[in-house]
Design a protein around this motif. Structure first.
Motif, PDB file in Angstrom:
ATOM      1  N   LEU A 125      29.957   6.453  25.794  1.00  0.00           N
ATOM      2  CA  LEU A 125      31.355   6.899  25.897  1.00  0.00           C
ATOM      3  C   LEU A 125      32.311   5.836  25.368  1.00  0.00           C
ATOM      4  CD1 LEU A 125      33.488   8.969  27.037  1.00  0.00           C
ATOM      5  CD2 LEU A 125      33.466   7.582  29.127  1.00  0.00           C
ATOM      6  N   GLU A 134      33.779  10.844  20.522  1.00  0.00           N
ATOM      7  CA  GLU A 134      35.226  10.974  20.320  1.00  0.00           C
ATOM      8  C   GLU A 134      35.760  12.190  21.078  1.00  0.00           C
ATOM      9  OE1 GLU A 134      37.227   8.992  18.929  1.00  0.00           O
ATOM     10  OE2 GLU A 134      35.982   7.664  17.677  1.00  0.00           O
ATOM     11  N   ARG A 137      35.946  11.340  24.810  1.00  0.00           N
ATOM     12  CA  ARG A 137      37.107  10.496  25.120  1.00  0.00           C
ATOM     13  C   ARG A 137      38.395  11.315  25.066  1.00  0.00           C
ATOM     14  NH1 ARG A 137      33.823   6.585  22.289  1.00  0.00           N
ATOM     15  NH2 ARG A 137      34.699   7.163  20.262  1.00  0.00           N
ATOM     16  N   SER A 141      41.060  11.853  28.132  1.00  0.00           N
ATOM     17  CA  SER A 141      42.459  11.493  27.914  1.00  0.00           C
ATOM     18  C   SER A 141      43.376  12.662  28.277  1.00  0.00           C
ATOM     19  CB  SER A 141      42.674  11.079  26.458  1.00  0.00           C
ATOM     20  OG  SER A 141      44.032  10.779  26.222  1.00  0.00           O
ATOM     21  N   GLY A 146      41.988   8.373  31.249  1.00  0.00           N
ATOM     22  CA  GLY A 146      41.740   7.299  30.293  1.00  0.00           C
ATOM     23  C   GLY A 146      42.001   5.954  30.941  1.00  0.00           C
TER      24      GLY A 146
END
Length: 656
Positions: A125, A134, A137, A141, A146
């Motif tokens: 990760l 990606e 993540r 987020s 995050g």
């Protein structure tokens, strides 16, 4: 066999302050720590933990001892089991027989598999530059997870494609160890059915830890559309989903400090709650709340708050809350935790609500949590129109089923009184319904054993009458005491004493009987007519027929003989004879007519005032806290009625 050396090593590795602080809020005074005793209720701390002697002592109840004694007392363990528990907590391998050593060595290897798997997923990760990483993540987020949160919670990304299996093989773990830890699997069919594959594939990973913070399993959320949306590890030697709670390792101390545990529905909800300052939050792992979960939480608190999402799934979960009543009182749960329920507004989950409304709004939602039983009763009651007599009968039969698991307790008495207020009937009527009620389908009592996983609740068809007692009704014109009506399609059985007493005491039927007796008294006893001519117009009659009958009687010649008056009355109102002979009360036989007239007028007014007070009190209990204006108006009305009732009783007493 556990040796003396084992016991010494466990004792030396255990900090009694840290151990007790998992359950008790401690404050340091000098070298010692003080808190409220966990063994008895107290407001002023009298429980001391001595850091030098590594012992505790309560100067209120006298309990005291070592770390072993504390674990034995709080967890109900024998001494050797307490040693094992503290050894596990301190990661100490006990010197036992060869068989035990092999078993514990195997467990240690599986724990290492899980720890290395968590680290691999986390590195994927945080460092991988693949499209999948990606995407993971980006998902975190968007969910406001995050920054430092991935590292704090060791969140990860599972790429699949055998990458985990290859990594664990390089680290020296065997095929069997990967399978037993459930981080890999082999297909059940096809040409590659013996090939070892990664258990999780292109998912965000949430490591699941035990009470000591060791990784024991995983949960994964799919990134693209697919089923299942969430995938959990299967049960293993390390992990049993009915026993474990997500984030219990982080939440146990905050639960003790705050005095409550918050149970939410998912991993992201827990993380969002912790980030918003509610570090006493945990989540179940693909199951409904179990007795084992409650027993685990009751080690740290006596108050458990269930927080349901406001979306459709959350509403369905809230509707199934009734099934948790059996869980709450089951022997497996220990019966030590009080369960409360809070429901988020709108179609929001805790993560969305905390992000949009803030921690203070969440605190208010939690502050408004209500006891599980009250919540379940109100959810059931909301499905019925209590203004429709037929629905009132079915509603009472429906809701009293919820009280079957607590039957015979003070809790049942309290909620029977609550239902009596809601239905504006007396306590005996609701108790009779409970005595005939059967456990809810799917409950521990209905199954004759443990509590099943929650099943979707289904509403009963309007035409179906549950096999429980109905609200008592008068059966004119027999004059016999009313009994509970028999549901259609069932064999007629003699009513028991409770049902007969409930029917006889039903306030509506009693008032009608008194009204009938009063009108008959006017006709039969000319000496009572003068008093009754002033009282009858002021009465609030229970039925329009009786009001019409009273108006017709008052319009007749006051000096007419009883037979002549009755004849004239029947000519004006043919139904009069049936109404006047609907009931005959033997309790007033031989009472002087003037005295009887006053007793009947008093009894009618008293029962009507009490019924109205019950109605308003029930409404006050159901009102939202925010509806202050209506609450104050109803409160003033009930206060006025209570004063009117007191005046009525005082005046009646002075008449005799």
């Amino acid at each position: 066999m556990i040796t003396d050396d084992d016991i010494r090593r466990v004792r030396e590795a255990t900090d009694i302050v840290a151990l007790i602080a998992e359950r008790v809020v401690l404050r340091q005074k000098g070298r010692d720590f003080w808190g409220n005793c966990p063994f008895h209720n107290e407001k002023t701390p009298s429980f001391k933990v001595d850091t030098v002697m590594q012992r505790y002592k309560c100067f209120g109840c006298g309990e005291g001892g070592s770390a072993f004694d504390f674990v034995m007392k709080t967890e109900g363990l024998e001494f050797l089991d307490a040693v094992r528990s503290l050894a596990q907590r301190a990661n100490i391998e006990l010197e036992q027989g060869s068989g035990d050593r092999a078993s514990r060595g195997k467990k240690a290897r599986l724990l290492e598999v899980c720890e290395q798997t968590a680290q691999f997923y986390h590195q994927q990760l945080m460092r991988a530059r693949t499209p999948g990483a990606e995407q993971a993540r980006g998902y975190l987020s968007r969910r406001q997870m995050g920054g430092k949160l991935p590292a704090e919670w060791t969140l990860g990304y599972a790429p699949g494609h055998g990458e985990l299996v290859r990594q664990l093989t390089r680290l020296g773990f065997s095929r069997e160890e990967m399978l037993q830890a459930n981080v890999a699997y082999t297909p059940q069919e096809g040409s590659n059915r013996n090939m070892l594959r990664d258990r999780f594939f292109e998912r965000v990973i949430f490591p699941i830890r035990d009470l000591q913070g060791r990784v024991i399993a995983f949960g994964g959320r799919v990134l693209e559309k697919g089923e299942p949306k969430y995938l959990n590890s299967a049960d293993t030697q390390l992990f049993h989903k009915r026993d474990n709670l997500y984030a219990i390792d982080k939440a146990k101390a905050p639960i003790t400090a705050s005095g409550a545990a918050i149970v939410v529905e998912g991993y992201t909800d827990v993380i969002a709650m912790h980030a918003a300052g509610f570090a006493n939050s945990v989540a179940t792992l693909g199951t409904a709340l179990t007795p084992q979960h409650l027993k685990l939480l009751s080690r740290f608190t006596k108050k458990v708050l269930l927080l349901f999402d406001g979306d459709e799934a959350g509403q369905r979960a809230a509707d199934r809350a009734a099934e948790l009543i059996s869980v709450m009182v089951s022997p497996q749960s220990g019966g030590k935790a009080d369960v409360y329920v809070a429901l988020l507004p709108g179609a929001q989950d805790p993560a969305d609500f905390c992000a949009g409304s803030g921690p203070e709004a969440m605190r208010q939602v939690l502050a408004n949590a209500i006891p599980l039983l009250r919540f379940a009763l109100d959810r059931r009651l909301a499905k019925w129109d209590l203004l429709v007599p037929e629905q009132r009968n079915r509603a009472l039969a429906d809701v009293v089923q919820l009280l079957v698991p607590v039957k015979g307790t003070l809790l049942a008495v309290d909620y029977l009184n609550y239902l009596a207020d809601v239905f504006t009937v007396d306590y005996q009527t609701v108790l009779a319904a409970l005595n005939l009620a059967k456990p809810l389908p799917g409950s521990a009592l209905a199954d004759g054993g443990g509590v099943r996983a929650a099943q979707p609740a289904t509403a009963q068809p309007a035409s179906t009458q549950p096999p429980t007692a109905q609200l008592a009704t008068v059966q004119p014109p027999t004059g016999q005491p009313a009994t509970a009506q028999q549901p259609a399609g069932q064999h007629q059985q003699a009513a028991g004493p409770a049902a007969t007493a409930a029917a006889a005491n039903h306030p509506g039927s009693q008032v009608r009987s008194y009204e009938c007796e009063l009108l008959r008294l006017y006709i039969e006893e000319p000496t009572a007519r003068a008093y009754l001519r002033t009282e009858l117009p002021a009465l609030a009659w229970s039925e329009a027929d009786y009001q019409q009958l009273a108006e017709q009687i008052l319009a007749l010649n006051v000096d007419a003989a009883p037979a002549a008056l009755l004849s004239e009355l029947e000519s004006r109102m043919p139904a009069a004879a049936n109404l006047l002979t609907a009931t005959r009360l033997s309790e007033f036989a031989g009472v002087e007519p003037g005295r009887l007239a006053r007793q009947l007028v008093f009894a009618i007014r008293e029962k009507q005032l009490k019924a109205r007070i019950r109605q308003i009190n029930a409404r006050l209990r159901q009102l939202a806290v925010s509806d202050r204006e209506l609450y104050d108006r109803l409160f003033a009305e009930v206060a006025g009625l209570q004063q009117e009732l007191a005046d009525l009783r005082r005046d009646h007493k002075t008449d005799y």
